[in-house]
Design an enzyme around this catalytic site. Structure first.
Site, PDB file in Angstrom:
ATOM      1  N   GLU A  64     -64.791  60.295  53.025  1.00 53.46           N
ATOM      2  CA  GLU A  64     -65.597  61.392  52.476  1.00 53.46           C
ATOM      3  C   GLU A  64     -66.692  60.759  51.630  1.00 53.46           C
ATOM      4  OE1 GLU A  64     -67.481  64.515  51.452  1.00 53.46           O
ATOM      5  OE2 GLU A  64     -65.732  64.828  52.764  1.00 53.46           O
ATOM      6  N   GLN A 103     -63.406  75.994  51.974  1.00 53.85           N
ATOM      7  CA  GLN A 103     -63.510  76.993  53.027  1.00 53.85           C
ATOM      8  C   GLN A 103     -63.606  78.376  52.387  1.00 53.85           C
ATOM      9  OE1 GLN A 103     -63.886  76.449  56.166  1.00 53.85           O
ATOM     10  NE2 GLN A 103     -63.254  74.320  56.459  1.00 53.85           N
ATOM     11  N   ASP A 130     -64.203  67.165  60.752  1.00 55.89           N
ATOM     12  CA  ASP A 130     -64.648  68.489  60.311  1.00 55.89           C
ATOM     13  C   ASP A 130     -66.041  68.313  59.712  1.00 55.89           C
ATOM     14  OD1 ASP A 130     -64.922  71.070  59.439  1.00 55.89           O
ATOM     15  OD2 ASP A 130     -63.384  70.972  57.887  1.00 55.89           O
ATOM     16  N   GLU A 159     -66.290  79.656  63.345  1.00 56.46           N
ATOM     17  CA  GLU A 159     -65.620  78.361  63.204  1.00 56.46           C
ATOM     18  C   GLU A 159     -64.814  78.111  64.480  1.00 56.46           C
ATOM     19  OE1 GLU A 159     -64.872  75.316  60.010  1.00 56.46           O
ATOM     20  OE2 GLU A 159     -66.140  77.094  60.077  1.00 56.46           O
ATOM     21  N   TYR A 212     -64.791  63.132  57.100  1.00 57.24           N
ATOM     22  CA  TYR A 212     -65.247  64.327  56.381  1.00 57.24           C
ATOM     23  C   TYR A 212     -64.052  65.095  55.807  1.00 57.24           C
ATOM     24  CZ  TYR A 212     -68.856  63.382  59.953  1.00 57.24           C
ATOM     25  OH  TYR A 212     -69.751  62.794  60.810  1.00 57.24           O
ATOM     26  N   ASN A 236     -58.172  69.168  52.233  1.00 54.72           N
ATOM     27  CA  ASN A 236     -57.748  70.458  52.774  1.00 54.72           C
ATOM     28  C   ASN A 236     -56.820  70.312  53.972  1.00 54.72           C
ATOM     29  OD1 ASN A 236     -58.087  73.447  53.004  1.00 54.72           O
ATOM     30  ND2 ASN A 236     -59.124  72.922  54.908  1.00 54.72           N
ATOM     31  N   CYS A 295     -68.125  74.149  62.332  1.00 57.84           N
ATOM     32  CA  CYS A 295     -68.708  75.393  61.820  1.00 57.84           C
ATOM     33  C   CYS A 295     -69.980  75.766  62.574  1.00 57.84           C
ATOM     34  CB  CYS A 295     -68.990  75.284  60.322  1.00 57.84           C
ATOM     35  SG  CYS A 295     -70.124  73.957  59.869  1.00 57.84           S
TER      36      CYS A 295
END
Length: 366
Positions: free
Chosen positions: A236, A186, A296, A355, A215, A220, A321
């Protein structure tokens, strides 16, 4: 020409206008009024990259206007960059200009920083790098107390580390992350911590159930949220991110997370028992009692199969996003779920990007 990308005094008005536009986009869905989280007006961006433009015996940082892609815009100061990047830029440039072997055919400089002060600089060349370059670059890295990577075609020389170490403070806890060059992170560190805190507040404590995260990147969200669930199953597809995630789980002494390198489509097939995967040989999917799912996705949003997959769970945290693709996906998800919370995080001030965070709960049938 120099570039000044921000209008600091006008930031509140710019944010208000952006909030109004984003809210209007979702007007057909009757979402709750969004909670808006503003950015710091300057020094918020932890990544920056510039062309290095050579003019006679010296060079300077440059950017380009898409309308005039062949005309460099000189950048002497870049106030949106983190304070550590902002302070390093002129010092690094002076040293590069003093040493021909370091500046020769150098065409791009990339900065990756952290809130905790770590710094990685990638120097990208149109020539092969030799031992003389390495000796001088190592000296430069030592003088500036930074990590340096030298790149040219089919060549990557890592002087020290090819990652930075971030320390995030979230709700009184501290989390450590290795963040790799070339891996997704990020860009707005403080708002990233705010987003994670917001997600934690939405899901609450769930000691007897599990979280599915798609994802997941380098962990994070995964790591802070894992303390609020019994177990986490995360997916992922990026090799770099999966490598970083495993390291970050170990750095934070988290053992309740299983990460799978597979797409959401593959996971859907596995959960529906349509296909078997060798990557799942060590995972007992039947042992999971998933109450929440967090997604995400990239700017393209969710594909049809993933929307169908997550709509089967009671509670969904959707970090986006792209408001446009979020709106598209919510048109489908709100057929079965209600939006309980809506948040806007201004990760990209002075741009049209925003976002978003949405928390959905399955609608109770009358």
């Amino acid at each position: 020409m120099n570039i000044n990308p921000v209008d600091i005094d006008n930031y509140p008005n710019i944010l208000d206008d952006k909030t109004t536009r984003i809210t209007a986009l979702f007007s057909d869905l009757a979402l709750p009024k969004p909670t808006v989280f503003p950015s710091e007006p300057t020094h918020y961006r932890l990544r920056a990259e510039f062309r290095l433009w050579h003019d006679k015996d010296s060079a300077y940082y440059a950017m380009f206007d898409p309308a005039e892609p062949k005309t460099p815009i000189r950048v002497d100061q870049f106030s949106v960059a983190s304070k550590s990047i902002f302070d390093l830029m002129p010092v690094l440039l002076e040293k590069l200009n003093r040493q021909v072997m370091l500046s020769k055919r150098l065409f791009q400089v990339e900065f990756l920083s952290t809130l905790s002060g770590d710094m990685l600089v990638s120097l990208i060349y149109h020539r092969r790098l030799d031992e003389e370059w390495q000796v001088l670059a190592e000296k430069l890295a030592s003088e500036l107390d930074i990590q340096i990577i030298g790149r040219s075609k089919k060549q990557k020389l890592v002087l020290g580390r090819d990652y930075v170490v971030e320390n995030l403070a979230i709700d009184g806890e501290h989390y450590v992350y290795n963040q790799y060059e070339g891996g997704f992170t990020q860009p707005n560190g403080k708002l990233n911590a705010t987003m994670i805190s917001w997600a934690k507040a939405q899901v609450g404590e769930n000691p007897d159930t599990d979280l599915l995260e798609l994802y997941c990147g380098n962990g994070n969200f995964t790591i802070p949220l894992s303390a609020q669930f019994r177990k986490v199953l995360a997916t992922e597809i990026s090799k770099t991110s999966v490598k970083a995630a495993h390291e970050n789980f170990a750095l934070n002494n988290v053992t309740s997370i299983d990460i799978l390198r597979m797409s959401s489509e593959e996971l859907t097939s596995a959960l529906n028992k349509e296909r078997s995967f060798r990557r799942l040989e060590h995972i007992d999917l039947d042992s999971y009692d998933i109450s929440h799912v967090l997604v995400d996705p990239p700017r393209a949003g969710l594909d049809e199969n993933t929307r169908l997959l997550i709509s089967g769970f009671d509670k969904i945290v959707y970090i986006s996003c792209s408001p446009e693709t979020l709106h598209r996906d919510l048109q489908i998800l709100t057929k079965t779920h209600d939006v309980d919370a809506f948040a806007l995080f201004d990760q990209f001030p002075y741009t049209h990007h925003m976002e978003c965070g949405v928390y959905l709960k399955r609608r109770v049938k009358p």
